[in-house]
Design a protein around this motif. Structure first.
Motif, PDB file in Angstrom:
ATOM      1  N   ILE A  88       4.575  -9.371   0.966  1.00  0.00           N
ATOM      2  CA  ILE A  88       4.298  -8.016   0.489  1.00  0.00           C
ATOM      3  C   ILE A  88       3.364  -7.356   1.491  1.00  0.00           C
ATOM      4  CG2 ILE A  88       3.362  -6.589  -1.375  1.00  0.00           C
ATOM      5  CD1 ILE A  88       4.044  -8.833  -3.316  1.00  0.00           C
ATOM      6  N   THR A  89       3.762  -6.161   1.935  1.00  0.00           N
ATOM      7  CA  THR A  89       2.961  -5.418   2.910  1.00  0.00           C
ATOM      8  C   THR A  89       2.595  -4.046   2.362  1.00  0.00           C
ATOM      9  OG1 THR A  89       4.957  -4.537   3.972  1.00  0.00           O
ATOM     10  CG2 THR A  89       4.034  -6.562   4.899  1.00  0.00           C
ATOM     11  N   ASN A  90       1.493  -3.509   2.874  1.00  0.00           N
ATOM     12  CA  ASN A  90       1.106  -2.141   2.523  1.00  0.00           C
ATOM     13  C   ASN A  90       1.759  -1.173   3.507  1.00  0.00           C
ATOM     14  OD1 ASN A  90      -0.442  -2.275   4.887  1.00  0.00           O
ATOM     15  ND2 ASN A  90      -2.358  -2.616   3.794  1.00  0.00           N
ATOM     16  N   TRP A 102      -5.880  -4.644  -5.928  1.00  0.00           N
ATOM     17  CA  TRP A 102      -5.280  -4.053  -4.732  1.00  0.00           C
ATOM     18  C   TRP A 102      -5.566  -2.555  -4.701  1.00  0.00           C
ATOM     19  CZ3 TRP A 102       0.281  -6.303  -3.753  1.00  0.00           C
ATOM     20  CH2 TRP A 102       0.209  -7.701  -3.719  1.00  0.00           C
ATOM     21  N   TYR A 159       3.685  -0.184  -1.653  1.00  0.00           N
ATOM     22  CA  TYR A 159       3.817  -1.505  -1.061  1.00  0.00           C
ATOM     23  C   TYR A 159       5.296  -1.853  -0.931  1.00  0.00           C
ATOM     24  CZ  TYR A 159      -1.150  -2.185  -1.972  1.00  0.00           C
ATOM     25  OH  TYR A 159      -2.503  -2.052  -1.983  1.00  0.00           O
ATOM     26  N   LYS A 166      10.427  -1.455  -2.845  1.00  0.00           N
ATOM     27  CA  LYS A 166       9.082  -0.874  -2.795  1.00  0.00           C
ATOM     28  C   LYS A 166       8.561  -0.660  -4.207  1.00  0.00           C
ATOM     29  CE  LYS A 166      11.241   3.575  -1.961  1.00  0.00           C
ATOM     30  NZ  LYS A 166      11.470   4.611  -0.991  1.00  0.00           N
ATOM     31  N   LYS A 209       1.350   0.924  -6.558  1.00  0.00           N
ATOM     32  CA  LYS A 209       0.186   0.449  -7.295  1.00  0.00           C
ATOM     33  C   LYS A 209      -0.617   1.687  -7.658  1.00  0.00           C
ATOM     34  CE  LYS A 209      -3.667  -1.897  -8.342  1.00  0.00           C
ATOM     35  NZ  LYS A 209      -4.710  -1.036  -8.768  1.00  0.00           N
TER      36      LYS A 209
END
Length: 109
Positions: free
Chosen positions: A57-59, A86, A91, A105, A108
């Protein structure tokens, strides 16, 4: 989606579509919910029985915020991830299995 207009000096209107497209996975390998989310993200994996899968998982900056290896399974597996601490934002959940990558995607809030 949402449509917003902006009036410029020439009194011309331009429309811009904003929003988040619904996630869909044509092969049903990866599903996540609820979206948007603020506490716990649920990820359903339908892995190939012979291949393990890597979840990354990436931002939006491309920084990895979560990474795990999932063993092969004949059944759908649900992973629960605490995202309460977070930062708010979008994300990307990437499932890498063999030479295939599925990406969804989530937001959050």
């Amino acid at each position: 989606g949402e449509i917003r207009g902006q009036v410029d000096r020439g009194f011309n209107c331009s429309n811009t579509t904003t929003g988040i497209a619904q996630n869909s996975s044509s092969n049903n390998i990866l599903n996540l919910y609820p979206n948007p989310n603020s506490d716990q993200l649920n990820i359903d994996l339908n892995l190939n029985e012979r291949l393990s899968g890597q979840i990354n998982i990436t931002n939006l900056l491309g920084e990895s915020v979560y990474n795990s290896i999932q063993e092969p399974s004949a059944n759908v597996k649900t992973i629960q991830i605490n995202i309460k601490d977070w930062q708010t934002g979008m994300y990307f959940v990437n499932l890498i299995q063999g030479n295939k990558t599925s990406t969804l995607k989530f937001v959050k809030n």
